[in-house]
Design a protein around this motif. Sequence first.
Motif, PDB file in Angstrom:
ATOM      1  N   MET A   6       1.406  -1.997  -2.773  1.00 49.31           N
ATOM      2  CA  MET A   6       1.013  -1.406  -4.059  1.00 49.31           C
ATOM      3  C   MET A   6       1.511  -2.256  -5.217  1.00 49.31           C
ATOM      4  SD  MET A   6      -0.811   1.244  -3.518  1.00 49.31           S
ATOM      5  CE  MET A   6      -0.677   2.318  -4.933  1.00 49.31           C
ATOM      6  N   ALA A   7       2.760  -2.663  -5.156  1.00 53.32           N
ATOM      7  CA  ALA A   7       3.328  -3.487  -6.228  1.00 53.32           C
ATOM      8  C   ALA A   7       2.531  -4.777  -6.377  1.00 53.32           C
ATOM      9  CB  ALA A   7       4.794  -3.778  -5.945  1.00 53.32           C
ATOM     10  N   GLY A  44       2.066   7.885   7.600  1.00 54.92           N
ATOM     11  CA  GLY A  44       0.809   8.390   8.125  1.00 54.92           C
ATOM     12  C   GLY A  44      -0.311   8.516   7.108  1.00 54.92           C
ATOM     13  N   HIS A  45      -0.091   8.027   5.888  1.00 57.50           N
ATOM     14  CA  HIS A  45      -1.115   8.121   4.845  1.00 57.50           C
ATOM     15  C   HIS A  45      -2.341   7.292   5.238  1.00 57.50           C
ATOM     16  CE1 HIS A  45      -2.881   8.409   0.872  1.00 57.50           C
ATOM     17  NE2 HIS A  45      -3.043   7.103   0.891  1.00 57.50           N
ATOM     18  N   VAL A  46      -3.533   7.856   5.057  1.00 62.15           N
ATOM     19  CA  VAL A  46      -4.793   7.172   5.352  1.00 62.15           C
ATOM     20  C   VAL A  46      -5.538   6.995   4.016  1.00 62.15           C
ATOM     21  CG1 VAL A  46      -6.982   7.281   6.608  1.00 62.15           C
ATOM     22  CG2 VAL A  46      -4.888   8.222   7.633  1.00 62.15           C
ATOM     23  N   PRO A  47      -5.642   5.761   3.500  1.00 59.73           N
ATOM     24  CA  PRO A  47      -6.263   5.538   2.186  1.00 59.73           C
ATOM     25  C   PRO A  47      -7.658   6.134   2.044  1.00 59.73           C
ATOM     26  CG  PRO A  47      -5.159   3.551   2.906  1.00 59.73           C
ATOM     27  CD  PRO A  47      -5.116   4.514   4.072  1.00 59.73           C
ATOM     28  N   GLU A  48      -8.480   6.062   3.091  1.00 57.28           N
ATOM     29  CA  GLU A  48      -9.849   6.575   3.011  1.00 57.28           C
ATOM     30  C   GLU A  48      -9.888   8.094   2.859  1.00 57.28           C
ATOM     31  OE1 GLU A  48      -9.761   2.662   4.863  1.00 57.28           O
ATOM     32  OE2 GLU A  48      -8.714   4.497   5.366  1.00 57.28           O
ATOM     33  N   GLU A  49      -8.796   8.760   3.162  1.00 56.81           N
ATOM     34  CA  GLU A  49      -8.730  10.219   3.055  1.00 56.81           C
ATOM     35  C   GLU A  49      -7.931  10.685   1.836  1.00 56.81           C
ATOM     36  OE1 GLU A  49      -7.242  11.676   6.796  1.00 56.81           O
ATOM     37  OE2 GLU A  49      -8.895  10.765   7.910  1.00 56.81           O
ATOM     38  N   SER A  50      -7.561   9.761   0.983  1.00 59.24           N
ATOM     39  CA  SER A  50      -6.736  10.096  -0.181  1.00 59.24           C
ATOM     40  C   SER A  50      -7.502  10.974  -1.170  1.00 59.24           C
ATOM     41  CB  SER A  50      -6.302   8.819  -0.900  1.00 59.24           C
ATOM     42  OG  SER A  50      -5.592   9.141  -2.072  1.00 59.24           O
ATOM     43  N   HIS A  51      -6.792  11.925  -1.740  1.00 60.81           N
ATOM     44  CA  HIS A  51      -7.349  12.769  -2.795  1.00 60.81           C
ATOM     45  C   HIS A  51      -6.638  12.517  -4.120  1.00 60.81           C
ATOM     46  CE1 HIS A  51      -8.530  15.283   0.782  1.00 60.81           C
ATOM     47  NE2 HIS A  51      -9.673  14.969   0.211  1.00 60.81           N
ATOM     48  N   SER A  52      -5.824  11.482  -4.180  1.00 61.21           N
ATOM     49  CA  SER A  52      -5.046  11.201  -5.383  1.00 61.21           C
ATOM     50  C   SER A  52      -5.907  10.538  -6.445  1.00 61.21           C
ATOM     51  CB  SER A  52      -3.872  10.285  -5.058  1.00 61.21           C
ATOM     52  OG  SER A  52      -2.964  10.942  -4.211  1.00 61.21           O
ATOM     53  N   ASP A 104      -7.012   1.758  -5.509  1.00 59.38           N
ATOM     54  CA  ASP A 104      -5.953   0.846  -5.061  1.00 59.38           C
ATOM     55  C   ASP A 104      -5.810   0.858  -3.538  1.00 59.38           C
ATOM     56  OD1 ASP A 104      -4.289   3.023  -4.345  1.00 59.38           O
ATOM     57  OD2 ASP A 104      -3.242   2.991  -6.264  1.00 59.38           O
ATOM     58  N   PRO A 105      -4.910   0.042  -2.975  1.00 60.37           N
ATOM     59  CA  PRO A 105      -4.778  -0.043  -1.513  1.00 60.37           C
ATOM     60  C   PRO A 105      -4.434   1.282  -0.833  1.00 60.37           C
ATOM     61  CG  PRO A 105      -3.657  -1.890  -2.537  1.00 60.37           C
ATOM     62  CD  PRO A 105      -4.058  -0.954  -3.642  1.00 60.37           C
ATOM     63  N   ALA A 106      -3.866   2.232  -1.543  1.00 57.13           N
ATOM     64  CA  ALA A 106      -3.541   3.533  -0.963  1.00 57.13           C
ATOM     65  C   ALA A 106      -4.688   4.529  -1.110  1.00 57.13           C
ATOM     66  CB  ALA A 106      -2.280   4.096  -1.614  1.00 57.13           C
ATOM     67  N   GLY A 107      -5.785   4.113  -1.735  1.00 56.99           N
ATOM     68  CA  GLY A 107      -6.924   5.008  -1.925  1.00 56.99           C
ATOM     69  C   GLY A 107      -6.808   5.877  -3.165  1.00 56.99           C
TER      70      GLY A 107
END
Length: 190
Positions: A6-7, A44-52, A104-107
């Motif tokens: 992220m950074a 376990g975070h999945v970027p494609e499933e992010s709701h942020s 971003d890379p985390a979705g």
Amino acid sequence: MDIDEMASFYEMLGFSVTYRQTRPNPYVCVRREDLNLHFYGMPGHVPEESHSTCVVIVEDTGVLFEAFAAGMRERHGKLLVAGIPRMTRPRLRNDRYTGFVVVDPAGNWIRISKGTTEPEATTPLAKAVENAARQADARGDERQALKILEGALKKADASEDRAEAEAYRDELIERITSSSPGESGQRPGA
């Protein structure tokens, strides 16, 4: 989510890291002028499933977009318009606000929006581009946006709006074809 990834991504966009911790919980803060963004790591975070998502209001979306795009082109040789990470181009949406989105890379969807409304679109094709931008760039529904644009382009004459609509259609096709097979692209609740 990897806070170092992220950074690095946000440094590419011209941000600097103002705070970083790895324990007890991964956390990173980045800053560019008066924009401050904070992120935490989550196993376990999945970027494609992010709701942020967050909305950032600026005076001029064009200046910030060009700065972000320059960093992206310097590192990747091109503007990333598909997949994760990616960035949309600034467009007027049918809510009369101009904006663009950084994924971003985390979705996380960082929605950059101009704080003042623009004049309403006057041609059918310009209105279709606004509608398509609302579907794809705000809601993540590229397929619906493409249907809107293709339908409008079939009916449109050789107007000055046609080149913009065709360029956006081509971008949507690239975004759709680069999506992974199980990825819908649509943002729940957007």
